[in-house]
Design a protein around this motif. Structure first.
Motif, PDB file in Angstrom:
ATOM      1  N   ARG A 723       0.830  -1.204   0.000  1.00 52.45           N
ATOM      2  CA  ARG A 723       0.000   0.000   0.000  1.00 52.45           C
ATOM      3  C   ARG A 723       0.867   1.259   0.000  1.00 52.45           C
ATOM      4  NH1 ARG A 723      -5.241  -1.170  -1.370  1.00 52.45           N
ATOM      5  NH2 ARG A 723      -6.311  -2.449   0.190  1.00 52.45           N
ATOM      6  N   SER A 724       0.360   2.307  -0.634  1.00 46.65           N
ATOM      7  CA  SER A 724       0.955   3.632  -0.506  1.00 46.65           C
ATOM      8  C   SER A 724       0.411   4.289   0.754  1.00 46.65           C
ATOM      9  CB  SER A 724       0.605   4.516  -1.704  1.00 46.65           C
ATOM     10  OG  SER A 724       1.493   4.315  -2.768  1.00 46.65           O
ATOM     11  N   ILE A 725       1.305   4.880   1.533  1.00 45.55           N
ATOM     12  CA  ILE A 725       0.877   5.637   2.699  1.00 45.55           C
ATOM     13  C   ILE A 725       1.522   7.013   2.642  1.00 45.55           C
ATOM     14  CG2 ILE A 725       0.399   3.649   4.166  1.00 45.55           C
ATOM     15  CD1 ILE A 725       3.092   3.931   5.426  1.00 45.55           C
ATOM     16  N   VAL A 726       0.795   8.005   3.116  1.00 45.90           N
ATOM     17  CA  VAL A 726       1.264   9.386   3.101  1.00 45.90           C
ATOM     18  C   VAL A 726       1.355   9.868   4.540  1.00 45.90           C
ATOM     19  CG1 VAL A 726       0.793  11.741   2.347  1.00 45.90           C
ATOM     20  CG2 VAL A 726       0.245   9.812   0.836  1.00 45.90           C
ATOM     21  N   LEU A 727       2.535  10.362   4.927  1.00 47.16           N
ATOM     22  CA  LEU A 727       2.739  10.833   6.292  1.00 47.16           C
ATOM     23  C   LEU A 727       2.053  12.174   6.510  1.00 47.16           C
ATOM     24  CD1 LEU A 727       4.959   8.626   5.882  1.00 47.16           C
ATOM     25  CD2 LEU A 727       6.340   9.905   7.512  1.00 47.16           C
ATOM     26  N   ASP A 728       1.549  12.369   7.728  1.00 50.02           N
ATOM     27  CA  ASP A 728       0.797  13.594   8.042  1.00 50.02           C
ATOM     28  C   ASP A 728       1.694  14.821   8.119  1.00 50.02           C
ATOM     29  OD1 ASP A 728      -1.362  11.887   8.334  1.00 50.02           O
ATOM     30  OD2 ASP A 728      -1.216  11.811  10.518  1.00 50.02           O
ATOM     31  N   ASP A 729       2.774  14.708   8.862  1.00 42.89           N
ATOM     32  CA  ASP A 729       3.653  15.825   9.158  1.00 42.89           C
ATOM     33  C   ASP A 729       4.556  16.103   7.965  1.00 42.89           C
ATOM     34  OD1 ASP A 729       5.525  17.625  10.117  1.00 42.89           O
ATOM     35  OD2 ASP A 729       5.912  16.546  11.989  1.00 42.89           O
ATOM     36  N   PRO A 730       4.540  17.317   7.418  1.00 38.73           N
ATOM     37  CA  PRO A 730       5.408  17.606   6.261  1.00 38.73           C
ATOM     38  C   PRO A 730       6.888  17.504   6.591  1.00 38.73           C
ATOM     39  CG  PRO A 730       4.343  19.613   7.056  1.00 38.73           C
ATOM     40  CD  PRO A 730       3.696  18.472   7.766  1.00 38.73           C
ATOM     41  N   HIS A 731       7.241  17.500   7.874  1.00 39.36           N
ATOM     42  CA  HIS A 731       8.641  17.360   8.269  1.00 39.36           C
ATOM     43  C   HIS A 731       9.016  15.907   8.544  1.00 39.36           C
ATOM     44  CE1 HIS A 731       8.980  21.818   9.756  1.00 39.36           C
ATOM     45  NE2 HIS A 731       8.598  21.707   8.496  1.00 39.36           N
ATOM     46  N   ALA A 732       8.046  15.027   8.549  1.00 43.78           N
ATOM     47  CA  ALA A 732       8.307  13.630   8.898  1.00 43.78           C
ATOM     48  C   ALA A 732       8.941  12.892   7.721  1.00 43.78           C
ATOM     49  CB  ALA A 732       7.016  12.939   9.322  1.00 43.78           C
ATOM     50  N   VAL A 733       9.965  12.101   8.032  1.00 38.02           N
ATOM     51  CA  VAL A 733      10.679  11.333   7.019  1.00 38.02           C
ATOM     52  C   VAL A 733      10.899   9.923   7.539  1.00 38.02           C
ATOM     53  CG1 VAL A 733      12.862  11.085   5.769  1.00 38.02           C
ATOM     54  CG2 VAL A 733      11.861  13.343   6.074  1.00 38.02           C
ATOM     55  N   VAL A 734      10.701   8.929   6.696  1.00 40.11           N
ATOM     56  CA  VAL A 734      11.101   7.556   6.995  1.00 40.11           C
ATOM     57  C   VAL A 734      11.970   7.072   5.842  1.00 40.11           C
ATOM     58  CG1 VAL A 734       9.079   7.058   8.427  1.00 40.11           C
ATOM     59  CG2 VAL A 734       9.001   6.569   5.976  1.00 40.11           C
ATOM     60  N   LEU A 735      12.743   6.029   6.088  1.00 38.64           N
ATOM     61  CA  LEU A 735      13.736   5.599   5.098  1.00 38.64           C
ATOM     62  C   LEU A 735      13.530   4.178   4.604  1.00 38.64           C
ATOM     63  CD1 LEU A 735      16.942   7.107   6.753  1.00 38.64           C
ATOM     64  CD2 LEU A 735      15.487   8.118   4.985  1.00 38.64           C
ATOM     65  N   GLY A 736      12.731   3.384   5.309  1.00 41.49           N
ATOM     66  CA  GLY A 736      12.513   1.999   4.907  1.00 41.49           C
ATOM     67  C   GLY A 736      12.796   1.042   6.040  1.00 41.49           C
ATOM     68  N   LYS A 737      11.961  -0.023   6.138  1.00 39.40           N
ATOM     69  CA  LYS A 737      12.072  -1.110   7.115  1.00 39.40           C
ATOM     70  C   LYS A 737      11.527  -0.736   8.490  1.00 39.40           C
ATOM     71  CE  LYS A 737      15.875  -3.204   4.579  1.00 39.40           C
ATOM     72  NZ  LYS A 737      17.214  -3.803   4.589  1.00 39.40           N
ATOM     73  N   GLU A 738      10.912   0.446   8.602  1.00 38.81           N
ATOM     74  CA  GLU A 738      10.295   0.816   9.872  1.00 38.81           C
ATOM     75  C   GLU A 738       8.985   0.059  10.063  1.00 38.81           C
ATOM     76  OE1 GLU A 738      12.639   4.354   8.324  1.00 38.81           O
ATOM     77  OE2 GLU A 738      11.072   3.052   7.509  1.00 38.81           O
ATOM     78  N   PRO A 739       8.638  -0.303  11.319  1.00 38.28           N
ATOM     79  CA  PRO A 739       7.379  -1.000  11.567  1.00 38.28           C
ATOM     80  C   PRO A 739       6.178  -0.062  11.437  1.00 38.28           C
ATOM     81  CG  PRO A 739       8.495  -0.539  13.637  1.00 38.28           C
ATOM     82  CD  PRO A 739       9.443  -0.128  12.538  1.00 38.28           C
ATOM     83  N   VAL A 740       5.090  -0.615  10.923  1.00 43.43           N
ATOM     84  CA  VAL A 740       3.841   0.128  10.768  1.00 43.43           C
ATOM     85  C   VAL A 740       2.790  -0.526  11.652  1.00 43.43           C
ATOM     86  CG1 VAL A 740       2.092   0.949   9.159  1.00 43.43           C
ATOM     87  CG2 VAL A 740       4.466   0.688   8.390  1.00 43.43           C
ATOM     88  N   SER A 741       2.109   0.287  12.455  1.00 39.79           N
ATOM     89  CA  SER A 741       1.088  -0.228  13.362  1.00 39.79           C
ATOM     90  C   SER A 741      -0.300   0.219  12.921  1.00 39.79           C
ATOM     91  CB  SER A 741       1.344   0.258  14.795  1.00 39.79           C
ATOM     92  OG  SER A 741       2.545  -0.285  15.303  1.00 39.79           O
ATOM     93  N   VAL A 742      -1.257  -0.659  13.135  1.00 40.83           N
ATOM     94  CA  VAL A 742      -2.668  -0.372  12.884  1.00 40.83           C
ATOM     95  C   VAL A 742      -3.399  -0.560  14.206  1.00 40.83           C
ATOM     96  CG1 VAL A 742      -4.733  -1.017  11.597  1.00 40.83           C
ATOM     97  CG2 VAL A 742      -2.478  -1.168  10.496  1.00 40.83           C
ATOM     98  N   ASP A 743      -4.092   0.478  14.637  1.00 36.80           N
ATOM     99  CA  ASP A 743      -4.795   0.434  15.934  1.00 36.80           C
ATOM    100  C   ASP A 743      -3.851   0.049  17.065  1.00 36.80           C
ATOM    101  OD1 ASP A 743      -7.222   1.113  14.706  1.00 36.80           O
ATOM    102  OD2 ASP A 743      -7.676  -0.985  14.264  1.00 36.80           O
ATOM    103  N   GLY A 744      -2.617   0.547  16.989  1.00 37.11           N
ATOM    104  CA  GLY A 744      -1.658   0.326  18.057  1.00 37.11           C
ATOM    105  C   GLY A 744      -0.928  -0.997  18.030  1.00 37.11           C
ATOM    106  N   THR A 745      -1.219  -1.850  17.044  1.00 34.71           N
ATOM    107  CA  THR A 745      -0.590  -3.170  16.952  1.00 34.71           C
ATOM    108  C   THR A 745       0.292  -3.244  15.716  1.00 34.71           C
ATOM    109  OG1 THR A 745      -2.493  -4.198  18.036  1.00 34.71           O
ATOM    110  CG2 THR A 745      -1.018  -5.646  16.800  1.00 34.71           C
TER     111      THR A 745
END
Length: 806
Positions: A723-745
């Motif tokens: 899936r494509s995801i768009v970060l909320d904060d215009p200053h926020a940056v990720v680089l890859g391999k970070e965990p993604v949580s849904v409803d805190g899990t």
């Protein structure tokens, strides 16, 4: 009739292979070793056995996890847990990143404060550490016991093991393995021979004309005398102090210390037996006490109780390093039946054996192995100089904090495009990839930032970590591509020429889309394995009735094609990458720039999207493909290398009127994410089917047949989707391999990401449960922060694809 299998090496890898192969029903298996069974004298015999499962590679983490599970079931694993401590702010931040990897790959872990670290490991000086990373399922592999237990299971199924039986030659005829010849004059017949000889593997490979890119290296390990603070019953976690290149484990009331901070010591295999004379085994070199002195001084600082102790014994143990740190797995391309499973550490041994056994028995591994494949290296990367220099560097960097965008610093300038001198004039900042010099951005474009900022383009600041190997100039380059026109060096894109009367049928059978189109057509398609997993994605241009140009991803594709060429000579395969070059000219003004140079009509009606044209720009013969990985009007323009400099100069001169710029790889990556284009090996691998990766459009199930079709027909609906995801904060940056949580899990992980100059946010790809839909909220853990994001429909920019079809 069952194949006869001979495995060379009865260490941790060879015994695991025998176990895994016999478990799959092939029981005519013979394992030989030059030493005694099962303390053979190789690396397994002296391995300290520390197993830390967390790894930046998902594949390596999964191989380690299986090893833990299997060894635990064999009674050959002590689950004492793992603890990594930070003594610098940089390492503490890096431990957050490691915690993110563990979460992404499903490995239990937590971050600890100094007090919690000291409770787990009371010998620690809590005042020296900033925090720690704890993995409770890590621990100690009892390597020799694990080898013996696996061997016994294989023996129970019919395998035999021969100690003091050194293989000195591989018997082969007519391109196929026939057996092995031993030092005592035996000939052991075999249909399959697997080299699991450890650091002797490179020597064995040379005997059959195979380069096994590994370097045996010496690594210091020492044991203390009794440490009064230990009662011998405490089960302390294995410990890493990576800021000082050190690790520790207990042996009752003694402590073992491993050290990577000494001068790298590649082993001279020609003089190995002389150099190890007098040592307990041929994988042990004499201990150099002076090299270990810094390690001991730092160990006493971290573990003050060692001040009442001293070093009792030590050795410099030999094991294998490779240019990129990965194992070397696969079958010799030119000698059927000869396999290698080399440069495998105890940590990954059982996982590697399972994957290789599955690969040999069924034809397809059950896990993505492209990072470990024998054939992943370019030609120059198989040179002795390259292998030695990069493997030594891999040793030096074992415990270094490595940035995901960090590139090799040596050797450099091995492969350059014809445009390289012009790029240097524009002050290009180069990354290295597959030995190519690739412009990441151009300092010459710095002036565009002020101009674009005046028009409202944002250049948000970055944190220290994400700003490394990055420039805000790339934002300007991406924006300029969308509003004007830019030149991209696409020369490093791997490309093959496939020709001959059987070329069409060959490509039709191996790829998912319909290639049987008229000359002048370009087709995006996939290579699948027999399980339906994506091995690669390709762009195939039909340039003539029997002539195709194939844009591919690297040496693994060439190996895949080569092994499947028909034996009648009806298909010719050539790697034409080095003899050709390519400029991508993209942007809304691309046609205004290029059309005056060409006598042919380049209008959309005459030269539509996904079409190819062989023509001239000025006096330069070119092949133009109307494709765009950045999602803009334009072409990939190819010519042979001798015309490359002239092609660049011609386009550059014509572009002055339109203020054309040269743009780099970071802008390129950003633009492809905006348009929803995947990157094979990063966003998708053989573990993903086309429907999972959102590439079902590239599959024609109405084709009579293609490799992987049966698996797709039998596949269940995908449980996970890219899936494509768009970060909320215009200053926020990720680089890859970070965990993604849904409803805190924790529910998935990021594959790739880039800042979008068009929407002013970072766009990322992530693997998520199929139940997660566009519009749903997710969170991404990046280092010490958590960012909110929203799942977005694709493509994020220009969903009706109008920009490409102008």
């Amino acid at each position: 009739m069952q194949p006869r299998v001979v495995i060379i090496g009865a260490g941790i890898v060879g015994t695991a292979l025998a176990d895994e192969i016999t478990a799959r029903g092939w029981t005519d298996v013979t394992v030989t070793d030059r030493g005694p069974l099962f303390r053979t004298g190789g690396s397994t015999s002296h391995a300290p056995g520390l197993v830390f499962q967390t790894n930046p590679s998902k594949t390596m983490a999964e191989l380690a996890r299986y090893t833990v599970e299997k060894f635990s079931g064999l009674g050959a694993f002590d689950t004492v847990g793992g603890l990594e401590v930070a003594t610098t702010p940089e390492r503490w931040t890096d431990l957050h990143r490691r915690h993110g990897w563990a979460t992404s790959w499903g490995i239990p872990s937590r971050l600890l404060d100094p007090e919690e670290c000291a409770r787990l490991h009371p010998l620690l000086d809590r005042e020296r550490i900033l925090g720690g990373f704890h993995t409770p399922t890590d621990g100690l592999a009892l390597a020799v016991r694990a080898a013996e237990k696996q061997a016994q299971r294989a023996i129970d199924r019919g395998a035999r093991f021969l100690g003091y039986c050194e293989v000195v030659d591989i018997v082969h005829r007519e391109g196929r393995v026939r057996g092995v010849h031993t030092a005592d004059g035996q000939d052991l017949p075999a249909d399959i021979v697997i080299s699991a000889a450890g650091f002797w593997g490179a020597e064995l490979g040379r005997r059959v004309g195979l380069t096994v890119p590994l370097v045996p290296m010496a690594h210091q390990f020492a044991k203390t005398v009794q440490v009064p603070a230990l009662d011998g019953e405490e089960r302390l976690p294995i410990l890493r102090h990576q800021d000082a290149d050190l690790y520790y484990r207990t042996y009752g009331d003694r402590i073992g210390i491993g050290y990577y901070g000494h001068t790298p010591r590649p082993v001279d295999m020609d003089n190995l037996l002389r150099d190890t004379a007098g040592e307990p085994m041929p994988s042990m070199l004499p201990f150099i006490e002076s090299e270990f002195e810094p390690a001991w001084a730092e160990s006493v600082r971290l573990l003050p109780a060692l001040g009442d102790s001293k070093i009792d014994e030590g050795f410099d143990g030999i094991f294998s390093f490779t240019p990129d740190g990965g194992p070397i797995l696969g079958e010799h391309r030119d000698l059927d039946g000869f396999w290698v499973a080399e440069a495998v550490w105890v940590t990954h041994s059982a996982g590697v054996a399972r994957a290789v056994a599955e690969w040999i028995v069924t034809g397809t591994p059950d896990i993505d192995l492209h990072e470990a494949d024998l054939h992943r290296f370019e030609d120059a990367a198989r040179s002795p100089e390259f292998i030695r220099r990069t493997s030594v560097q891999a040793f030096v960097e074992v415990y270094d904090i490595l940035h995901p965008h960090q590139y090799r610093t040596e050797p450099r300038n091995v492969r350059t495009s014809p445009f390289h001198p012009r790029q240097c004039e524009l002050e290009a900042y180069f990354f290295e990839g597959a030995l190519w010099e690739r412009p990441a951005w151009y300092e010459a474009n710095a002036g565009l930032m002020e101009e674009l900022a005046a028009d409202g383009v944002e250049f948000p600041p970055r944190d220290d970590w994400s700003s490394r190997f990055h420039s805000q100039i790339s934002i300007a380059e991406a924006k300029w591509t969308r509003t004007h026109v830019a030149l991209y060096d696409m020369t490093p894109l791997t490309r093959y020429e496939v020709s001959g009367p059987g070329a069409l049928g060959f490509l039709q059978e191996l790829t998912t889309n319909d290639i049987a189109k008229k000359p002048g057509a370009v087709t995006y398609t996939l290579l699948l394995d027999a399980r339906g997993g994506i091995r690669s994605d390709l762009t195939v241009a039909r340039l003539g009735g029997q002539l195709f140009q194939v844009g591919a991803n690297g040496p693994l594709d060439f190996d895949w094609f080569t092994r499947r060429l028909p034996g009648d000579g009806s298909v010719t395969l050539r790697d034409i990458t080095g003899g050709t070059c390519c400029v991508g000219v993209w942007g809304p003004q691309a046609r205004e720039l290029v059309q005056p140079l060409c006598a042919d009509d380049l209008s959309h009606k005459a030269f539509g999207y996904f079409k190819a044209l062989r023509t001239y720009l000025g006096s330069i013969p070119v092949t133009m493909l109307r494709v765009s990985y950045v999602g803009e009007l334009g072409w990939e323009i190819y010519t042979t290398a001798e015309y490359g400099a002239a092609l660049w100069d011609l386009l550059w001169a014509a572009g002055r009127e339109y203020r054309a710029i040269a743009a780099g790889r970071i802008a390129f990556n950003s633009l492809r994410l905006e348009k929803g284009y995947r990157s094979w090996g990063t966003d998708m691998t053989t573990e993903h089917t086309p429907d999972m990766a959102g590439l079902g459009f590239a599959v024609r199930m109405n084709k009579h047949s293609f490799l992987g079709k049966r698996a797709l027909e039998a596949a269940d609906p995908p449980a996970r989707l890219l899936r494509s995801i768009v970060l909320d904060d215009p200053h926020a940056v990720v680089l890859g391999k970070e965990p993604v949580s849904v409803d805190g899990t924790p529910a998935g992980y990021v594959t790739s990401a880039g800042y979008s100059a068009t929407i002013g946010r970072t766009i990322a790809y992530a693997w998520l449960p199929a139940s997660v839909q566009p519009g749903d909220r997710v969170e991404i853990a990046y280092l010490t922060q958590v960012f909110g994001a929203t799942v977005h429909t694709e493509p994020v920019v220009d969903p009706d694809m109008s920009l490409i079809r102008r």
